[in-house]
Design an enzyme around this catalytic site. Structure first.
Site, PDB file in Angstrom:
ATOM      1  N   SER A  15       0.803  -1.223   0.000  1.00 15.33           N
ATOM      2  CA  SER A  15       0.000   0.000   0.000  1.00 15.33           C
ATOM      3  C   SER A  15       0.838   1.277   0.000  1.00 15.33           C
ATOM      4  CB  SER A  15      -0.951  -0.004   1.195  1.00 15.33           C
ATOM      5  OG  SER A  15      -0.225  -0.061   2.406  1.00 15.33           O
ATOM      6  N   HIS A  25      -4.918  -3.619  -2.711  1.00 12.53           N
ATOM      7  CA  HIS A  25      -4.559  -2.674  -3.778  1.00 12.53           C
ATOM      8  C   HIS A  25      -4.383  -3.344  -5.137  1.00 12.53           C
ATOM      9  CE1 HIS A  25      -4.145   0.765  -1.119  1.00 12.53           C
ATOM     10  NE2 HIS A  25      -3.731  -0.129  -0.233  1.00 12.53           N
ATOM     11  N   LYS A  40     -11.259   0.012  -2.220  1.00 11.46           N
ATOM     12  CA  LYS A  40     -10.211   0.687  -2.994  1.00 11.46           C
ATOM     13  C   LYS A  40     -10.675   0.765  -4.456  1.00 11.46           C
ATOM     14  CE  LYS A  40      -7.683   0.848   0.802  1.00 11.46           C
ATOM     15  NZ  LYS A  40      -6.914  -0.121   1.565  1.00 11.46           N
TER      16      LYS A  40
END
Ligand SMILES: *Cc1c(COP(=O)(O)O)cnc(C)c1O
Length: 383
Positions: A178, A206, A237
């Site tokens: 991240s 991610h 995300k």
């Protein structure tokens, strides 16, 4: 509690004080904060799905049909058909037998790891894993070993030394990190997991929506779904929604339904959040151009930075530019703010001491022109 004030003063002195900055509007990659608009390089809305018309309609329809709250935990009456549909969908997407939805990525990690591992077990975690994984390990009561970031050889040394001393062993890492934007050496980790009879867990927060043939993540991209036991990820995300999931074997999921405290003792996500997550998965499938455009932007931005003499780590939409110093990170972030870019200074304890940085988070909303101008400005202010 006189020490609270001292703590805050000390943080301020070291350039480590954190402050909240409320957003008044957010549209098309532009945020308005404190009466001024900025191009947002700090969001995790990589594919722009948080404002997708079809997903918003799906959420509104679900509000009209089911109301605003699930009103109870899953094991009470907060369990809707929608939750099950989403879980089946995630299992398919991640190529695993079953899946379980969690209220957030933080709750997922804390709950999964502490339910599955305990005293007498050992957990081997990459040095840079997310805070939620660290809290999970502490809560579990298992022995904790940290291996150097993305260093499979160091992990192998630790396993060969320690494996015999523990009952169950977990290897845990992120597939896309991240704060560093780099990727775990997954094939090596799979080999070690097999050699040392351990469980392998990855956090794809991610990577989900962006990597892999179908956008389902790095594990899918490398064809390793069968070898990674616990595949965790979030809807918050790239999927532009909220909540998280674990994809795993049916037996593991059934065990967690019976033991995982962050799953059992928390109100289920509202049906409209579940409906919007389902709609996001449809869009990931139907609109691969979003991840393709994003990755073209990423290639352009990374190449241009390198050409202008700024070295950047990793290979993803997360692009860290190291300043090393806390104050340098703050002043560079301030200078970019003046120019209309919202880029956060990432400082300890989010990253190790002496490794402060600017973290540019690229999205499909940043076009070439914006990126080109930003690169010129970065050169001009001399980060
Ligand atoms: C954001 C993040 C989480 C937490 O997910 P939330 O849904 O925001 O709670 C967990 N792991 C990693 C690697 C993350 O980046």
């Amino acid at each position: 509690m006189a020490e609270l004030g001292d703590f805050l003063k000390e943080r301020e002195k070291e350039g480590l004080l954190r402050r909240l900055s409320p957003v008044t509007s957010r549209k098309g990659g532009i945020v308005e904060i404190g009466g001024r608009k900025y191009i947002d390089f700090s969001s995790n809305d990589y594919l722009g799905l948080s404002d997708h018309p079809e997903i918003k309609v799906a959420a509104i329809k679900a509000i009209q049909e089911y109301g605003l709250s699930s009103s109870a935990s899953r094991l009470m009456t907060g369990d809707y058909g929608l939750h099950h549909r989403l879980e089946q969908r995630v299992a398919l997407f991640k190529n695993k037998e079953a899946a379980l939805v969690f209220n957030s990525g933080y709750q997922a990690n804390v709950g999964i790891i502490s339910a599955l591992f305990k005293e007498g077990d050992a957990i081997f975690a990459d040095k840079l894993v997310h805070a939620s994984i660290i809290d999970a390990m502490l809560l579990s009561g298992a022995r904790i070993f940290r291996f150097r970031h993305n260093d499979a050889e160091h992990l192998r040394d630790l396993l060969s030394e320690q494996r015999g001393n523990f009952k169950n062993c977990l290897i845990v890492t992120e597939t896309v990190f991240s704060m560093d934007g780099d990727q775990a050496p997954l094939p090596e980790l799979v080999r070690l997991k097999e050699k040392y009879d351990s469980v392998l867990m990855v956090d794809e927060a991610h990577a989900t929506g962006i990597f892999g043939k179908n956008g389902s993540g790095i594990v899918e991209g490398l064809g390793l779904s069968d070898s990674v036991d616990l595949i965790m990820g979030t809807f918050s995300k790239a999927l532009g929604g909220f909540g998280a999931y674990l994809a795993a074997s049916r037996e593991t999921i059934d065990y967690l339904i019976n033991t995982c405290r962050s799953f059992i003792y928390s109100t289920a996500l509202p049906p409209y959040v579940i409906a919007s997550n389902l709609a996001s998965l449809d869009i990931i499938e139907k609109e691969p151009w979003r991840r393709n455009t994003l990755m073209e932007n990423v290639g352009y931005f990374r190449d241009s930075l390198t050409k202008s003499g700024i070295s950047v780590k990793g290979a993803s939409q997360i692009v860290p530019v190291m300043t090393w110093d806390n104050f340098k990170a703050l002043s560079s972030s301030g200078a970019l703010k003046e120019l209309g870019y919202w880029v956060l200074a990432i400082r300890p304890p989010t990253v190790p001491k002496g490794q402060s940085r600017l973290r540019f988070s690229l999205t499909v909303n940043h076009n070439r022109e914006v990126l080109k101008r930003l690169i010129d400005e970065i050169g001009a202010i001399g980060i």
